[in-house]
Design a protein around this motif. Structure first.
Motif, PDB file in Angstrom:
ATOM      1  N   TRP A 195      -8.842   3.546   1.534  1.00  0.00           N
ATOM      2  CA  TRP A 195      -7.809   4.559   1.766  1.00  0.00           C
ATOM      3  C   TRP A 195      -6.605   4.003   2.525  1.00  0.00           C
ATOM      4  O   TRP A 195      -5.806   4.780   3.070  1.00  0.00           O
ATOM      5  CB  TRP A 195      -8.402   5.732   2.544  1.00  0.00           C
ATOM      6  CG  TRP A 195      -9.447   6.480   1.778  1.00  0.00           C
ATOM      7  CD1 TRP A 195     -10.800   6.413   1.938  1.00  0.00           C
ATOM      8  CD2 TRP A 195      -9.226   7.395   0.703  1.00  0.00           C
ATOM      9  NE1 TRP A 195     -11.438   7.237   1.038  1.00  0.00           N
ATOM     10  CE2 TRP A 195     -10.495   7.851   0.264  1.00  0.00           C
ATOM     11  CE3 TRP A 195      -8.089   7.882   0.057  1.00  0.00           C
ATOM     12  CZ2 TRP A 195     -10.644   8.761  -0.780  1.00  0.00           C
ATOM     13  CZ3 TRP A 195      -8.234   8.785  -0.978  1.00  0.00           C
ATOM     14  CH2 TRP A 195      -9.492   9.217  -1.388  1.00  0.00           C
ATOM     15  N   ALA A 224      -3.140   2.836   3.909  1.00  0.00           N
ATOM     16  CA  ALA A 224      -1.803   3.369   3.677  1.00  0.00           C
ATOM     17  C   ALA A 224      -0.885   2.833   4.769  1.00  0.00           C
ATOM     18  O   ALA A 224      -1.340   2.238   5.748  1.00  0.00           O
ATOM     19  CB  ALA A 224      -1.825   4.899   3.688  1.00  0.00           C
ATOM     20  N   GLY A 237      -6.903   4.525   7.339  1.00  0.00           N
ATOM     21  CA  GLY A 237      -6.867   5.787   6.614  1.00  0.00           C
ATOM     22  C   GLY A 237      -8.143   6.597   6.657  1.00  0.00           C
ATOM     23  O   GLY A 237      -8.150   7.757   6.240  1.00  0.00           O
ATOM     24  N   ARG A 244      -0.075   8.883   0.034  1.00  0.00           N
ATOM     25  CA  ARG A 244      -1.534   8.845  -0.001  1.00  0.00           C
ATOM     26  C   ARG A 244      -2.135  10.222   0.267  1.00  0.00           C
ATOM     27  O   ARG A 244      -3.068  10.645  -0.410  1.00  0.00           O
ATOM     28  CB  ARG A 244      -2.043   7.840   1.038  1.00  0.00           C
ATOM     29  CG  ARG A 244      -3.552   7.846   1.247  1.00  0.00           C
ATOM     30  CD  ARG A 244      -4.297   7.295   0.063  1.00  0.00           C
ATOM     31  NE  ARG A 244      -4.319   5.837   0.082  1.00  0.00           N
ATOM     32  CZ  ARG A 244      -4.743   5.100  -0.946  1.00  0.00           C
ATOM     33  NH1 ARG A 244      -5.159   5.696  -2.050  1.00  0.00           N
ATOM     34  NH2 ARG A 244      -4.741   3.777  -0.874  1.00  0.00           N
ATOM     35  N   ALA A 301       0.860  -1.180   0.000  1.00  0.00           N
ATOM     36  CA  ALA A 301       0.000   0.000   0.000  1.00  0.00           C
ATOM     37  C   ALA A 301       0.898   1.233   0.000  1.00  0.00           C
ATOM     38  O   ALA A 301       2.049   1.177   0.451  1.00  0.00           O
ATOM     39  CB  ALA A 301      -0.921   0.004   1.222  1.00  0.00           C
ATOM     40  N   PRO A 302       0.396   2.362  -0.482  1.00  0.00           N
ATOM     41  CA  PRO A 302       1.214   3.581  -0.474  1.00  0.00           C
ATOM     42  C   PRO A 302       1.496   4.054   0.947  1.00  0.00           C
ATOM     43  O   PRO A 302       0.754   3.743   1.880  1.00  0.00           O
ATOM     44  CB  PRO A 302       0.346   4.594  -1.232  1.00  0.00           C
ATOM     45  CG  PRO A 302      -1.035   4.067  -1.137  1.00  0.00           C
ATOM     46  CD  PRO A 302      -0.927   2.587  -1.082  1.00  0.00           C
ATOM     47  N   SER A 303       2.566   4.801   1.118  1.00  0.00           N
ATOM     48  CA  SER A 303       2.836   5.407   2.406  1.00  0.00           C
ATOM     49  C   SER A 303       1.803   6.508   2.668  1.00  0.00           C
ATOM     50  O   SER A 303       1.149   7.005   1.740  1.00  0.00           O
ATOM     51  CB  SER A 303       4.237   6.010   2.428  1.00  0.00           C
ATOM     52  OG  SER A 303       4.304   7.130   1.545  1.00  0.00           O
ATOM     53  N   VAL A 304       1.682   6.908   3.932  1.00  0.00           N
ATOM     54  CA  VAL A 304       0.757   8.003   4.227  1.00  0.00           C
ATOM     55  C   VAL A 304       1.204   9.280   3.520  1.00  0.00           C
ATOM     56  O   VAL A 304       0.363  10.091   3.120  1.00  0.00           O
ATOM     57  CB  VAL A 304       0.607   8.250   5.736  1.00  0.00           C
ATOM     58  CG1 VAL A 304      -0.217   7.171   6.386  1.00  0.00           C
ATOM     59  CG2 VAL A 304       1.948   8.400   6.424  1.00  0.00           C
TER      60      VAL A 304
END
Length: 332
Positions: A240, A242, A219, A164, A158-161
């Protein structure tokens, strides 16, 4: 002189609710419904639309002709063209979560004729009572901590915060630039925030470093994304997700909790929980400052298609977040 109320709850009015525009299951094109039923191996006998949450489209508890139950989410590009991709992301994340995670199991997903359909395990639970009851809030906060520990390190790509939310959490900088350019007098902004605009802008700049970590985060944790059962706290709606600091979700849900509670009690319970988990106080405040700017700046923009109540909810959360920031910073 009494302090000006910072939230609708303090002012004596009912806070806005998280509510989207729902579509009835039977309004889904027949070809899509039949494809779902074929995958499930039984036709849908009844469908009851569920309220709560912002996503437009279908959100229904269904009973199949063979007696089984399930929860169905379905969207098309109308009215909001972004929602199908969110459902696709949710399907990918949910399918990859460990079995031990308190998350409804994904039974199937379908992408057909522009419609994205998710069929999930039906959970016999209820959302937390609003306004929040302290016992239920403590229960949800404890569950959030346990979930973060289970998902650290993240078992899902998953993308990093920072990736995101990076573009969203630069709102104080943008508000400051608009004010300096004469494009926005910020008369709509809380007077305390206007007085401290420079401090807020400077503090926001460090949020990516403050929020860094290896845990998989929801998220978008709020009361409408939680189901309480007899013995578990189930967390739903994962588009969402992250990767970041394991306490991020609690900070992110904080403004909605303060809005939907007695504010001082909510802030005390949030702060106690974060301290007990060892969250760095300065990092928490930095992330909260960035979140607050995002909520306030978004609240004065036109509503997205199909989400008519979102801006009011963001505005109320932003005011609640300002209250929390003032308590944590003690800035004059």
């Amino acid at each position: 002189m009494g302090r000006r109320p910072d939230t609708e709850a303090e002012a004596g009015g009912a806070p806005p609710v998280a509510a989207g525009v729902r579509t009835d299951w039977w309004a889904v094109p027949e070809r899509v419904r039949r494809a779902v039923e074929a995958r499930l191996g039984s036709p849908v006998h009844s469908a009851v639309t569920q309220n709560g949450g912002f996503s437009p489209g279908v959100a229904a508890r269904v009973r199949l002709a063979d007696g089984r139950r399930a929860f169905v989410k379905a969207v098309s590009p109308e009215p909001n063209p972004d929602t199908p991709d969110l459902h696709r992301a949710e399907a990918r994340i949910t399918a990859a979560l460990p079995v031990a995670a308190p998350v409804p199991r994904l039974l199937m997903s379908l992408d057909l004729d522009g419609w994205v359909v998710l069929v999930l395990e039906d959970v016999d639970g209820t959302t937390p009572v609003q306004p929040w009851r302290p016992d239920e809030l403590r229960r949800v906060l404890a569950a959030a901590g346990e979930l973060a520990a289970l998902l650290d390190p993240s078992p899902v790509a998953a993308p990093s915060v920072a990736d995101r939310f990076g573009g969203r959490f630069q709102s104080w900088r943008r508000l400051s630039a608009a004010h300096a350019a004469g494009a926005d007098d910020l008369a709509w902004l809380d007077p305390w925030a206007r007085r401290n605009l420079g401090r807020l802008t400077a503090r926001e700049a460090g949020w990516c470093h403050a929020a860094a970590g290896g845990a998989l985060l929801h998220g978008d944790l709020r009361a409408d994304n939680v189901l309480l059962t007899g013995d578990r706290v189930m967390v739903v709606d994962w588009p969402w997700a992250a990767v970041g600091a394991p306490w991020f979700d609690v900070v992110a849900m904080g403004p909605s909790v303060i809005l939907q509670s007695a504010p001082d009690t909510a802030i005390r319970l949030l702060d106690e929980h974060l301290a007990a988990r060892g969250a760095d106080e300065e990092d928490v405040t930095t992330v909260l400052v960035a979140l607050t700017g995002y909520l306030l700046r978004k609240s004065v923009q036109p509503p997205p298609p199909g989400l008519p109540t979102l801006r009011d909810f963001q505005r109320a959360q932003g005011r609640a977040a300002v209250h929390w920031v003032r308590e944590r910073t003690a800035w004059g």
